[in-house]
Write an enzyme that holds these catalytic residues in place. Structure first.
Site, mmCIF file in Angstrom:
data_model
loop_
_atom_site.group_PDB
_atom_site.id
_atom_site.type_symbol
_atom_site.label_atom_id
_atom_site.label_comp_id
_atom_site.label_asym_id
_atom_site.label_seq_id
_atom_site.Cartn_x
_atom_site.Cartn_y
_atom_site.Cartn_z
ATOM 1 N N ASP A 67 0.828 -1.215 0.000
ATOM 2 C CA ASP A 67 0.000 0.000 0.000
ATOM 3 C C ASP A 67 0.865 1.270 0.000
ATOM 4 O O ASP A 67 2.088 1.223 0.209
ATOM 5 C CB ASP A 67 -0.891 -0.037 1.252
ATOM 6 C CG ASP A 67 -2.218 0.681 1.073
ATOM 7 O OD1 ASP A 67 -2.328 1.493 0.140
ATOM 8 O OD2 ASP A 67 -3.134 0.445 1.882
ATOM 9 N N ASP A 76 -10.514 2.281 -3.398
ATOM 10 C CA ASP A 76 -11.065 2.079 -2.054
ATOM 11 C C ASP A 76 -12.582 2.181 -2.065
ATOM 12 O O ASP A 76 -13.220 1.948 -1.036
ATOM 13 C CB ASP A 76 -10.490 3.110 -1.082
ATOM 14 C CG ASP A 76 -9.207 2.619 -0.444
ATOM 15 O OD1 ASP A 76 -8.875 1.433 -0.604
ATOM 16 O OD2 ASP A 76 -8.523 3.425 0.224
HETATM 17 C C1 DGJ Z 1 -5.852 1.800 1.843
HETATM 18 C C2 DGJ Z 1 -6.228 0.561 1.105
HETATM 19 O O1 DGJ Z 1 -6.653 0.853 -0.183
HETATM 20 C C3 DGJ Z 1 -7.283 -0.181 1.903
HETATM 21 O O2 DGJ Z 1 -7.740 -1.288 1.192
HETATM 22 C C4 DGJ Z 1 -6.667 -0.586 3.210
HETATM 23 O O3 DGJ Z 1 -5.626 -1.489 2.984
HETATM 24 C C5 DGJ Z 1 -6.173 0.632 3.950
HETATM 25 N N1 DGJ Z 1 -5.317 1.441 3.130
HETATM 26 C C6 DGJ Z 1 -5.441 0.235 5.189
HETATM 27 O O4 DGJ Z 1 -4.846 1.285 5.811
#
Ligand code: DGJ
Length: 733
Positions: A478, A548
């Site tokens: 991430d 997201d």
């Molecule tokens: C952003 C990601 O896109 C989410 O799926 C998740 O992993 C969060 N970060 C966790 O902090």
């Protein structure tokens, strides 16, 4: 042979199955761009151009008398500032004497078998003998700055890749202030720009606009390719549709700040320049040193659909690598939207038990398993298990999950650090911050200086140990903020302009070390969803968490927009809870499945809160996905509706390359009273074959389904959907 040099006319022609690309070396050594587009064979395309005296477009000294030749007018392969071309330029320099001019003239060229690689950067690769390379060397005779223009020709795939190497062949340092990967002149035509803008939770929305005489720029200065703009653009004929019309794709394989610039000049020719963003960039080339730009992947096709197919195939087969790039992907469940930071061994194991009973292949433990990570204020950088949450450690939890017949995956965010972390307390100088300024925060975190070898070595140590000591088969990587305060404590003031690019090189270096050492691990890219969705990252991670926003109705737009350049197999896509956590929308479970299935499929919800009926549906979805996965991931993808128009339904279709199978997907987003029949023309089928349609057991010819279309039953209610499987019966109608 896909690259031919005509010695007499001084023409270099690149040929692919359906396209031609031609350049010409003139008597003064200038490299003209003559043509790129539908195939014209070996025809000398210089007949298209006339010399003419355009006022205020000056002339090189050699032709000042005739005044009909101007660098400001001729189409060129690569252009520079300060020597008479006032259009967009591809390179800007500061020479050691302070002057800013560079004039590049032909020195030599070389045609090689195979595809070039780019030091330290991702680049397309060939499978077998499918590519040839052309390198054209140009030189500025005053300073000795050399440019090597690289072209990779993938004949059967209608793809030409390009990148530029700058080499200081002189004896004084030269500062590069702009170093583009691509300059493409489109001398004639009426062009639209199709680009993909967005925001967190709504990435890659297509926007189409005419290319005008003003300068148009798409790009990012966020240190990442970004949610806001994507390093992929399409320049297409003003009348181009999904099915017809000249369409040029330009995709930068780069995960950092970038620019795509377009401008129509005084005689209506369009120039496109693409590469690293010049904001805050400069790079000093000492004598004997080279600078390598990222690669641009070019394609031309008749219609947007054919262009998308070229990119989908190429990304799957020539960009993505490793065990998983063509293999079946595991169906995963991720705990993020089920637990957020509130996790412990019992909660995680309970979720895993539920998931394994439904046939899920892989459990992914998301953010919150390490350091003092109870919310997003602390812990990033301390990549050691949080014993309060997981008292028996990771190996114990993984063993239990493996015991359920599931593989185990884990979330990491290597380039980030919280102020409240042991790492930051020990090494505050490892985070980006300009001297005497307090850095900006994003999600309470700072960005590590990935240009530093010691930072990368520390991170490599943490994650290689994590992967070596645990049975981990998947990693979600991430990146949750835009970069700023870019300043490296490890470089002197005069080299700070390098940091913005060195940050990306450092990221690739770490990715390269980890993905090479752990080839059996499936890596999924992520950046707060789809903030780093680009071909550069896909070189290391064959799938990227698309957004997201997990709302299936929003995902129709996000995945639809993404599909113009990127294959379905690259788009991480999950069924999540209803009401949806981002929008509050309630979408039926089957529709959530239909949408998520057009991606690298998974789940992200608390299964303990799901009804038995929905669980049965989930089980069926997983079985169906396993059956259809090859068709979905490897098939040809057709947009049956235009997501830029506000239709009340969205439809798309996958067709196997041999046209024997197809899957049609339809979601009604806005039910209508007294609905008119929903009638859609299918695509990509064999017109001479009969297809059996599973929904109603009809047998209909491919020609009828494509030319006359198919009528779907009216659907009432919120967000109803259907999937229709087609199987070819026999080849004669
Ligand atoms: C952003 C990601 O896109 C989410 O799926 C998740 O992993 C969060 N970060 C966790 O902090």
């Amino acid at each position: 042979m896909s690259i031919v040099f005509d010695q007499q006319q001084k023409l270099l022609t690149l040929a692919t199955a359906n396209t031609s690309y031609q350049m010409m070396i003139d008597d003064l050594g200038f490299l003209h761009h003559l043509y790129y587009g539908s195939r014209t064979g070996m025809q000398d395309m210089s007949y298209q151009y006339y010399d003419f005296d355009y006022a205020f477009s000056g002339n090189p000294v050699e032709c000042r008398k005739e005044r009909t030749f101007s660098l400001d007018i001729i189409p060129q392969e690569f252009t520079s500032f300060g020597v008479g071309d006032y259009r967009l330029n591809s390179v800007a320099v500061i020479n050691s004497d302070g002057s800013r001019a560079a004039r590049f003239q032909y020195v030599s060229h070389e045609i090689r078998k195979g595809k070039y690689a780019i030091p330290e950067l991702p680049a397309a690769y060939e499978n077998g003998d499918e590519a040839e390379t052309l390198v054209v060397t140009l030189r500025d005779d005053v300073t000795g700055l050399m440019i090597r223009l690289y072209y990779g020709v993938f004949e059967k795939k209608d793809i030409i890749t390009r990148y530029t190497e700058f080499f200081n062949d002189g004896n004084a340092p030269i500062s590069l202030e702009k170093a583009a990967s691509l300059c493409l002149d489109l001398p004639y035509g009426n062009w639209d720009l199709l680009h993909f803008h967005g925001k967190h939770c709504l990435e890659r929305q297509p926007e189409r606009q005419p290319v005008g005489h003003c300068l148009t720029t798409v790009g990012s200065d966020r240190g990442m390719s970004s949610h806001q703009h994507n390093p992929f653009i399409i320049v297409c004929d003003h009348d181009a549709t999904e099915d017809h019309g000249d369409c040029y794709g330009m995709m930068l394989a780069y995960t950092g700040s970038f620019r795509a610039e377009l401008e129509q000049n005084q005689i209506n020719a369009v120039r496109v320049v693409m590469g690293i963003s010049e904001t805050a960039f400069s790079w000093t080339l000492q004598p004997g040193e080279s600078f390598h730009t990222p690669e641009v992947i070019l394609s031309h096709a008749d219609g947007l659909t054919a262009l998308s197919h070229n990119y989908h195939r190429f990304i799957r087969q020539n960009i993505c690598r490793g065990k998983y790039h063509l293999a079946k992907r595991p169906v995963l469940i991720n705990n993020w939207e089920a637990t957020y930071f509130n996790l412990d061994e019992d909660i995680i194991y309970g979720l895993a038990q539920e998931a394994s009973a439904l046939g899920v292949d892989l459990f992914v433990l998301d953010d919150g398993w390490f350091g003092a990570r109870y919310d997003d204020n602390a812990g990033l950088g301390d990549w050691f298990v949080n014993r309060k949450k997981l008292p028996n450690g990771l190996p114990h939890l993984i063993e239990k999950i493996n015991g359920l017949g599931m593989d185990f995956g884990i979330w990491i965010e290597p380039e980030m650090v919280n102020e409240d972390s042991d790492l930051y307390r020990t090494h505050p100088d490892w985070a980006f911050a300009s001297p005497n300024r307090t850095p900006n925060f994003g999600r309470n975190q700072l960005v590590l200086d990935m240009s530093r070898q010691d930072v990368r070595d520390y991170l490599y140590g943490c994650f290689s140990m994590l992967l070596r000591e645990n049975n981990i088969s998947y990693v979600k990587w991430d990146f949750n903020r835009s970069v700023c305060d870019i300043y490296s404590n490890a470089l002197p003031p005069e080299r700070q302009g390098e940091v913005v690019h060195r940050f990306v090189l450092g990221f690739y270096d770490l990715l390269d070390r980890l993905t090479s050492e752990f080839p059996d691990v499936l890596f999924e890219g992520c950046s707060g969803g789809g903030g780093r969705f680009d071909a550069g990252l896909l070189y290391y991670t064959p799938q990227i968490w698309c957004s997201d926003d997990t709302d299936a109705v929003e995902r129709l737009l996000i995945q639809g927009g993404t599909s113009y350049g990127y294959p379905v197999s690259a788009m991480g896509s999950h069924v999540s809870a209803a009401p949806n956590h981002q929008t509050g929308r309630i979408v039926p479970i089957d529709t959530r499945g239909v949408v998520a299935m057009s991606g690298a499929f998974g789940y992200e919800l608390d299964l303990k809160k799901v009804s038995d009926e929905d669980k049965r549906e989930i089980k069926d979805q997983i079985e169906q996905y396993h059956q259809d996965e090859e068709l979905i991931h490897q098939g040809l993808y057709y947009r049956l509706t235009d997501i830029t128009k506000k239709l009340h339904y969205t439809a798309w279709q996958m067709v196997s390359e041999d046209r024997s199978k197809s899957l049609v997907n339809l979601v009604v987003t806005d039910p209508q009273p007294n609905p008119a029949p929903l009638h859609i023309r299918l695509k990509g089928l064999d017109p001479n074959a009969l297809y059996e349609i599973d929904e109603d057991e009809h047998i209909i010819s491919g020609a009828a389904l494509m030319n006359a279309g198919y009528t779907f039953p009216p659907m009432m209610g919120d967000y109803r959907s259907l999937q229709m499987h087609l199987h070819r019966m026999k080849n004669e109608v």
